[in-house]
Design a protein around this motif. Structure first.
Motif, PDB file in Angstrom:
ATOM      1  N   GLU A  52      -6.223   3.371 -11.167  1.00 56.18           N
ATOM      2  CA  GLU A  52      -6.155   4.587 -10.976  1.00 56.18           C
ATOM      3  C   GLU A  52      -5.983   5.239  -9.161  1.00 56.18           C
ATOM      4  O   GLU A  52      -5.935   6.447 -10.141  1.00 56.18           O
ATOM      5  N   LEU A  53      -5.562   4.274  -8.101  1.00 53.51           N
ATOM      6  CA  LEU A  53      -5.378   5.150  -7.510  1.00 53.51           C
ATOM      7  C   LEU A  53      -3.578   5.268  -7.493  1.00 53.51           C
ATOM      8  O   LEU A  53      -2.874   6.512  -7.374  1.00 53.51           O
ATOM      9  N   GLU A  54      -2.820   4.425  -8.002  1.00 51.03           N
ATOM     10  CA  GLU A  54      -1.736   5.057  -8.457  1.00 51.03           C
ATOM     11  C   GLU A  54      -1.852   6.079  -9.498  1.00 51.03           C
ATOM     12  O   GLU A  54      -0.369   6.607  -9.271  1.00 51.03           O
ATOM     13  N   ALA A  55      -2.002   6.373 -10.162  1.00 49.65           N
ATOM     14  CA  ALA A  55      -1.836   7.416 -11.664  1.00 49.65           C
ATOM     15  C   ALA A  55      -2.963   8.143 -10.558  1.00 49.65           C
ATOM     16  O   ALA A  55      -1.885   9.378 -11.263  1.00 49.65           O
ATOM     17  N   GLN A  56      -3.819   8.085 -10.170  1.00 41.96           N
ATOM     18  CA  GLN A  56      -4.405   9.969  -9.964  1.00 41.96           C
ATOM     19  C   GLN A  56      -4.604   9.760  -8.099  1.00 41.96           C
ATOM     20  O   GLN A  56      -4.931  11.119  -7.915  1.00 41.96           O
ATOM     21  N   GLY A  57      -4.112   9.037  -7.262  1.00 48.51           N
ATOM     22  CA  GLY A  57      -4.300   9.266  -6.029  1.00 48.51           C
ATOM     23  C   GLY A  57      -6.092   9.274  -5.827  1.00 48.51           C
ATOM     24  O   GLY A  57      -6.121   9.057  -6.531  1.00 48.51           O
ATOM     25  N   ARG A  58      -6.090   9.615  -4.456  1.00 52.70           N
ATOM     26  CA  ARG A  58      -7.541   9.989  -4.451  1.00 52.70           C
ATOM     27  C   ARG A  58      -8.274  10.219  -5.101  1.00 52.70           C
ATOM     28  O   ARG A  58      -9.748  10.124  -5.142  1.00 52.70           O
ATOM     29  N   PHE A  92       0.519  -1.382  -0.265  1.00 50.01           N
ATOM     30  CA  PHE A  92      -0.255  -0.246  -0.161  1.00 50.01           C
ATOM     31  C   PHE A  92       0.376   1.393   0.145  1.00 50.01           C
ATOM     32  O   PHE A  92       2.289   1.011   0.177  1.00 50.01           O
ATOM     33  N   ARG A  93       0.713   2.130  -0.808  1.00 49.30           N
ATOM     34  CA  ARG A  93       1.237   3.705   0.034  1.00 49.30           C
ATOM     35  C   ARG A  93      -0.014   4.861   0.250  1.00 49.30           C
ATOM     36  O   ARG A  93      -1.101   5.140   0.326  1.00 49.30           O
ATOM     37  N   ALA A 144     -12.768   1.483  -3.418  1.00 48.31           N
ATOM     38  CA  ALA A 144     -13.297   1.004  -2.454  1.00 48.31           C
ATOM     39  C   ALA A 144     -13.127  -0.583  -2.804  1.00 48.31           C
ATOM     40  O   ALA A 144     -12.825  -1.120  -1.511  1.00 48.31           O
ATOM     41  N   ALA A 145     -13.550  -1.755  -3.878  1.00 46.63           N
ATOM     42  CA  ALA A 145     -12.741  -2.642  -3.327  1.00 46.63           C
ATOM     43  C   ALA A 145     -10.974  -2.276  -3.118  1.00 46.63           C
ATOM     44  O   ALA A 145     -10.777  -3.615  -2.352  1.00 46.63           O
ATOM     45  N   HIS A 146     -10.089  -1.666  -3.871  1.00 43.11           N
ATOM     46  CA  HIS A 146      -8.695  -2.024  -3.447  1.00 43.11           C
ATOM     47  C   HIS A 146      -8.152  -1.120  -1.795  1.00 43.11           C
ATOM     48  O   HIS A 146      -7.734  -1.885  -1.532  1.00 43.11           O
ATOM     49  N   LEU A 147      -9.265  -0.221  -1.796  1.00 42.05           N
ATOM     50  CA  LEU A 147      -8.849   0.430  -0.266  1.00 42.05           C
ATOM     51  C   LEU A 147      -9.532  -0.565   0.734  1.00 42.05           C
ATOM     52  O   LEU A 147      -9.573  -0.407   1.941  1.00 42.05           O
ATOM     53  N   ARG A 148     -10.646  -1.070   1.052  1.00 37.69           N
ATOM     54  CA  ARG A 148     -11.775  -1.145   2.013  1.00 37.69           C
ATOM     55  C   ARG A 148     -12.150  -2.822   1.608  1.00 37.69           C
ATOM     56  O   ARG A 148     -13.518  -2.944   1.921  1.00 37.69           O
ATOM     57  N   PRO A 149     -11.628  -3.985   1.023  1.00 42.95           N
ATOM     58  CA  PRO A 149     -12.227  -4.536   0.789  1.00 42.95           C
ATOM     59  C   PRO A 149     -12.758  -5.525   1.759  1.00 42.95           C
ATOM     60  O   PRO A 149     -13.121  -5.466   2.905  1.00 42.95           O
ATOM     61  N   GLU A 150     -14.336  -6.201   1.716  1.00 40.78           N
ATOM     62  CA  GLU A 150     -14.921  -6.958   2.424  1.00 40.78           C
ATOM     63  C   GLU A 150     -14.217  -8.547   2.218  1.00 40.78           C
ATOM     64  O   GLU A 150     -15.044  -9.342   1.866  1.00 40.78           O
ATOM     65  N   PRO A 151     -14.319  -8.510   3.745  1.00 40.64           N
ATOM     66  CA  PRO A 151     -14.914 -10.577   3.554  1.00 40.64           C
ATOM     67  C   PRO A 151     -15.837 -11.289   3.839  1.00 40.64           C
ATOM     68  O   PRO A 151     -16.882 -10.431   3.992  1.00 40.64           O
ATOM     69  N   GLN A 152     -15.013 -11.937   3.057  1.00 41.43           N
ATOM     70  CA  GLN A 152     -16.664 -12.982   2.724  1.00 41.43           C
ATOM     71  C   GLN A 152     -17.479 -14.403   3.534  1.00 41.43           C
ATOM     72  O   GLN A 152     -17.062 -14.574   3.026  1.00 41.43           O
ATOM     73  N   VAL A 153     -17.123 -13.616   4.877  1.00 39.95           N
ATOM     74  CA  VAL A 153     -17.734 -14.247   5.947  1.00 39.95           C
ATOM     75  C   VAL A 153     -18.772 -15.505   5.939  1.00 39.95           C
ATOM     76  O   VAL A 153     -18.730 -16.300   6.330  1.00 39.95           O
ATOM     77  N   LEU A 205     -16.873 -10.529  -7.606  1.00 42.99           N
ATOM     78  CA  LEU A 205     -16.364 -10.320  -9.118  1.00 42.99           C
ATOM     79  C   LEU A 205     -15.319 -10.717  -8.820  1.00 42.99           C
ATOM     80  O   LEU A 205     -14.930  -9.166  -8.095  1.00 42.99           O
ATOM     81  N   PRO A 206     -14.303 -10.999  -9.758  1.00 39.52           N
ATOM     82  CA  PRO A 206     -13.587 -10.410  -9.388  1.00 39.52           C
ATOM     83  C   PRO A 206     -12.757  -9.293 -10.865  1.00 39.52           C
ATOM     84  O   PRO A 206     -13.301  -8.825 -10.926  1.00 39.52           O
ATOM     85  N   GLY A 207     -11.780  -8.574 -10.505  1.00 40.96           N
ATOM     86  CA  GLY A 207     -11.615  -7.466 -11.174  1.00 40.96           C
ATOM     87  C   GLY A 207     -10.888  -5.843 -10.886  1.00 40.96           C
ATOM     88  O   GLY A 207     -10.302  -5.030 -11.182  1.00 40.96           O
ATOM     89  N   LEU A 208     -12.393  -5.778  -9.690  1.00 40.25           N
ATOM     90  CA  LEU A 208     -12.078  -4.350  -9.618  1.00 40.25           C
ATOM     91  C   LEU A 208     -11.306  -3.630  -8.974  1.00 40.25           C
ATOM     92  O   LEU A 208     -11.012  -2.755  -8.712  1.00 40.25           O
ATOM     93  N   ALA A 209     -10.639  -4.488  -7.602  1.00 43.85           N
ATOM     94  CA  ALA A 209      -9.536  -4.050  -6.648  1.00 43.85           C
ATOM     95  C   ALA A 209      -8.671  -3.487  -7.760  1.00 43.85           C
ATOM     96  O   ALA A 209      -7.908  -2.361  -7.490  1.00 43.85           O
ATOM     97  N   ARG A 210      -8.169  -4.307  -8.365  1.00 40.31           N
ATOM     98  CA  ARG A 210      -7.215  -3.702  -9.999  1.00 40.31           C
ATOM     99  C   ARG A 210      -7.192  -2.767 -10.436  1.00 40.31           C
ATOM    100  O   ARG A 210      -6.563  -1.543 -10.599  1.00 40.31           O
ATOM    101  N   VAL A 211      -8.162  -2.353 -11.504  1.00 41.73           N
ATOM    102  CA  VAL A 211      -8.525  -0.470 -11.652  1.00 41.73           C
ATOM    103  C   VAL A 211      -8.524   0.164 -10.615  1.00 41.73           C
ATOM    104  O   VAL A 211      -8.391   0.748 -11.092  1.00 41.73           O
TER     105      VAL A 211
END
Lengths: 347, 347
Positions: free
Chosen positions: B180-186, B60-61, B197-206, B170-176
């Motif tokens: 984009e966060l790497e490119a533009q920041g917040r 993370f950064r 949100a998927a990258h910053l605050r993933p929800e575990p599937q308990v 569903l896969p792929g969202l966190a990588r997007v």
């Protein structure tokens, strides 16, 4: 066998293959070993659990820690927490952040030494995590069981005025090693062999902890902890004056104190020689010494004789009082302070 | 209450007092909480255990992770490992290396968010270690129990040809979000809210993991894992082709394969939009996406209808085959590779 030569970049799979050759994946205490999302522990009785960080240029320097030293010490300081609970270590997880200059020979030496210590106590590596990192980063979580089902773990609290204070091992040696290794690098090993060994390769006091737990089955269990920050900083924790991870607060109502008798003759000769060469008080230096991984405890005085007989390295060093303060050899020590990672760097 | 102002140096005791306000020290699963050498777990039945590193500028950064995001994600990715075993999370230890610029407001936000997630699953912080560090360093070890005494944990192995493959989430969202966060920041949060949100605050599937474990009581238990390195890298692990931490080796004798059906219409609109804007194949991008913390599993086809009904976010995505290779939408994927921490940086 891995095909890498020294200095070649390592893939995650290559690292895991080296690790697999050093650490067996099965253990009587595991239902499932490494390779899944979690390991699964049998856990038919209570477990004691502890976690420690071991970070380059904070807790160690690679200038004078060999990979063998690091593999040993990273696990040893965690095992020491299990020993300080009178527990039998069973297993651990390993988080490893590796800089780019770490190569196959380094990993072989690191894993080999860690595996030798794990094997000595029949512990299993149950899982972990690998990552790149700028500096070497090692985090270990260790767990263990009580000496028998239903037997107590030994805790810090419970000392009573009149109890005898004891150490297993002697304090101050590892700090001398640290100071000389910082000053001279590994050349210090020639002049200060015991001190350097105490700093580079501490031996956890597992057998002593188990023996103390065994005694706790038939009488009031001893209070016990390990010495990581120096006797002068850790003793108030045994007395309940200050607490780690959340037991801090209003402990000053607790009026336990301690009166220590720590004659210079009891100290390791390298501790005495080092202090005298620097014009310092050897007993003060021993009291300040951190990272000793001795055991510090208290017990009813009537079981002292059996402890002296049964536990190598056992030393009575004084009594628990109701004075609320600590003295040593009739000198009040309330002004002497041990090591605080944060205070030390922010000062 | 702490007396510190923003930016003032923090002592270890001050940090522990903040921590103590956020995290209760007792829990039904603990015989002894924080403050001694070890915590002591009741452990009347098997426990699943997992450890993860979460390192600044590797995982993370701080440029775009708020302290709240970090407190959440560091624990969430560990809880996800328990969810992937069909376990109920119980507790965790926390190793925290803090740079000097971390102050009281930062810690309040970090601990507060971590405590909120821990509270959601009624987990206890059982212990840990604090240290100075150059960069923020977080290591978590988490444990959990099976849904009931004697119930199975869900493992990666055990898929049979003809079994249905499924995802929860569903896969792929966190990588997007990462890109984009790497490119533009917040600033990326405005245009790519779900991905960030998927990258910053993933929800575990308990809940989904527990539901799958409950089904495993009455039929052949599903195979299950969580997606951390991308479907294309994690699916071979489910099939037993490659193994983490020591199960690598000669797995190529295993001839399980998978045939995926992942229509573009199933993907999150932000994944599709992001791929198309970059002239890439949305399905490939979804397959490559890491850090999704979806669940990936397989089960006998006859229990699919009940899973579809009982588990929000449940998607059938194909079948297990005996081909030894993986295809998706009739395209062979053996040349598509996911993320390797070591290979990525050494390339």
């Amino acid at each position: 066998m891995p095909q890498h030569t020294a200095g070649a970049p390592l893939s995650e799979d290559a690292i895991l293959k080296i690790l697999a050759r050093h650490f067996p994946a099965t253990h009587p205490s595991l239902l499932l070993g490494r390779g899944d999302d979690c390991a699964i522990l049998k856990a038919e009785q209570a477990l004691c659990v502890s976690s420690d960080l071991f970070l380059e240029d904070v807790h160690f320097r690679r200038a004078y820690f060999s990979p063998e030293d690091l593999g040993h010490k990273a696990l040893a300081v965690n095992i020491s927490d299990v020993a300080a609970c009178g527990g039998r270590p069973l297993g651990f997880t390993l988080g490893l952040g590796l800089p780019r200059d770490v190569d196959v020979p380094w990993l072989e030496a690191f894993f080999g030494s860690m595996a030798a210590l794990a094997g000595k106590y029949r512990m299993v590596l149950a899982g972990g995590d690998l990552s790149r990192a700028d500096r070497l980063h090692i985090s270990v979580t260790v767990w263990g069981e009580a000496i028998s089902a239903g037997a107590p773990f030994l805790l810090r609290g419970g000392s009573l005025p009149g109890d005898s204070l004891f150490l297993v091992g002697l304090p101050g040696l590892a700090r001398v090693g640290l100071q000389e290794l910082e000053a001279q690098g590994r050349a210090a090993l020639a002049q200060w062999p015991a001190a350097c060994a105490a700093h580079l390769r501490p031996e956890p006091q597992v057998d002593a902890g188990l023996m103390l737990a065994r005694l706790g089955l038939n009488s009031r269990p001893p209070a016990l902890m390990d010495l990581s920050d120096g006797l002068i900083r850790d003793l108030p924790r045994l007395l309940g004056h200050t607490g780690e991870l959340c037991e801090g607060g209003e402990g000053r109502r607790n009026r336990l104190g301690a009166s220590l008798l720590l004659p210079q003759g009891l100290l390791h000769p390298e501790v005495v020689r080092h202090a005298l060469e620097q014009g310092k008080n050897p007993v003060h230096e021993a009291l300040l010494g951190g990272e000793d991984y001795c055991l510090l405890g208290s017990c009813a005085p009537d079981i002292l004789p059996i402890l002296h007989t049964a536990i190598p390295g056992f030393h009575s060093i004084g009594v628990i009082t109701d004075s609320g303060s600590i003295d040593c050899n009739n000198e009040n020590l309330d002004e002497l302070h041990g090591f605080d990672h944060f205070a030390a760097e922010d000062a």
